[in-house]
Design a protein around this motif. Structure first.
Motif, PDB file in Angstrom:
ATOM      1  N   GLN A  52      12.221   2.446   2.192  1.00 54.18           N
ATOM      2  CA  GLN A  52      12.128   1.647   0.978  1.00 54.18           C
ATOM      3  C   GLN A  52      10.699   1.183   0.669  1.00 54.18           C
ATOM      4  N   GLY A  53       9.787   1.381   1.592  1.00 57.69           N
ATOM      5  CA  GLY A  53       8.411   0.966   1.353  1.00 57.69           C
ATOM      6  C   GLY A  53       7.556   1.137   2.595  1.00 57.69           C
ATOM      7  N   PHE A  79       2.793  -1.339  -0.059  1.00 61.16           N
ATOM      8  CA  PHE A  79       2.560  -2.774  -0.180  1.00 61.16           C
ATOM      9  C   PHE A  79       1.421  -3.166   0.753  1.00 61.16           C
ATOM     10  N   SER A  80       0.457  -3.940   0.222  1.00 64.83           N
ATOM     11  CA  SER A  80      -0.677  -4.367   1.046  1.00 64.83           C
ATOM     12  C   SER A  80      -1.437  -5.451   0.293  1.00 64.83           C
ATOM     13  N   SER A 100       2.057   0.910  -6.144  1.00 61.84           N
ATOM     14  CA  SER A 100       1.379   0.084  -5.141  1.00 61.84           C
ATOM     15  C   SER A 100       1.486  -1.367  -5.576  1.00 61.84           C
ATOM     16  N   VAL A 101       1.822  -2.237  -4.624  1.00 61.14           N
ATOM     17  CA  VAL A 101       2.122  -3.629  -4.934  1.00 61.14           C
ATOM     18  C   VAL A 101       1.308  -4.534  -4.018  1.00 61.14           C
ATOM     19  N   THR A 116       5.962 -11.148   3.469  1.00 60.87           N
ATOM     20  CA  THR A 116       4.770 -11.860   3.039  1.00 60.87           C
ATOM     21  C   THR A 116       3.567 -11.304   3.800  1.00 60.87           C
ATOM     22  N   ALA A 117       2.491 -10.994   3.085  1.00 50.28           N
ATOM     23  CA  ALA A 117       1.254 -10.549   3.731  1.00 50.28           C
ATOM     24  C   ALA A 117       0.303 -11.728   3.880  1.00 50.28           C
TER      25      ALA A 117
END
Length: 263
Positions: A52-53, A79-80, A100-101, A116-117
């Protein structure tokens, strides 16, 4: 309940899986070839269509080496942090058609998990991840960091599982074959985490109630699993904390999947 497993971890490449029972799984980094990664997923019985990612910590090759080939064949969102995404897009690692998110400093729901990053102290923009299951447990993943900053302390706190870098043994690094500039980089506050600082944090978190730990990103040249484990044992003796948590050390050249840990 979610499950964390490393596919491979160390100076030559890093990749992990976070899987839920119902909504597929997430990858964290892809630092070896696409073929090696796909073989490891197959060994776990995982299909790429259920991914999924991909969560990416930063741009260094031991975290993204296989990503460009993978994304040419599989349209999986990435995601990053914003700086890392910009760099990977400019290199062509992330093709234009792939979503890209940027999630640094905010929370995104992916595959039924709240991700959460948070920033880590490295020599390029770099993030760790706090991953929580709705109504369930939480884990944190921090693989490249020269020191434990307040943001790292905050996001490791209260987790059921912590995956934390134990990159090098200080004596092996200082008396090893690396050139001086590289030793200084690794030992700096924007380099990597050594066994002793990692172990002290593990002992602190265990005393606060964390039950499960995975030691990551061991250097092939400057560390060994037994040295990382010895540092943890020393830290526990120093604090007087006796209950033994579940602890795994990921071997740096291993391509087989490690023991899964639930959270």
């Amino acid at each position: 309940m979610a499950i964390f497993t490393t596919l491979y971890s160390g100076s030559s490449g890093n990749c992990a899986v976070v899987k839920t029972n119902e909504k597929g799984y997430l990858l964290i980094d892809m630092g070896k070839s696409c073929r090696i990664t796909l073989n490891a997923l197959k060994e776990m019985g995982l299909s790429v269509r259920d991914c999924q990612g991909i969560l990416v910590t930063h741009e260094h090759s031991d975290h993204v080496k296989g990503l460009d080939t993978f994304l040419k064949h599989y349209n999986v969102p990435v995601f990053s942090g914003a700086d890392t995404l910009d760099m990977l897009q400019s290199r062509g690692t992330i093709p234009p058609m792939v979503e890209s998110v940027a999630i640094q400093g905010r929370t995104e729901e992916i595959a039924g998990l709240r991700v959460t990053a948070f920033p880590t102290s490295h020599d390029v923009p770099c993030v760790g991840f706090r991953i929580e299951e709705a109504g369930g447990g939480a884990m944190a993943y921090a693989s490249d960091l020269g020191t434990l900053t307040p943001a790292v302390h905050e996001n490791l706190s209260g987790c059921d599982l912590v995956a934390l870098e134990a990159n090098y043994d200080l004596q092996r690094l200082r008396y090893g074959p690396y050139p001086g500039y590289l030793k200084a980089r690794i030992e700096s506050r924007r380099g990597h985490l050594d066994n002793r600082e990692c172990a002290a944090k593990v002992a602190e978190l265990a005393a606060a109630g964390c039950q499960k730990f995975s030691l990551l990103h061991l250097s092939q040249e400057n560390n060994a699993p037994e040295l990382a484990l010895e540092a943890v044992a020393d830290a526990f003796r120093a604090t007087g904390f006796t209950p033994a948590p579940a602890l795994t050390v990921q071997a740096q050249e291993r391509n087989a999947v490690s023991r899964a840990m639930e959270f």
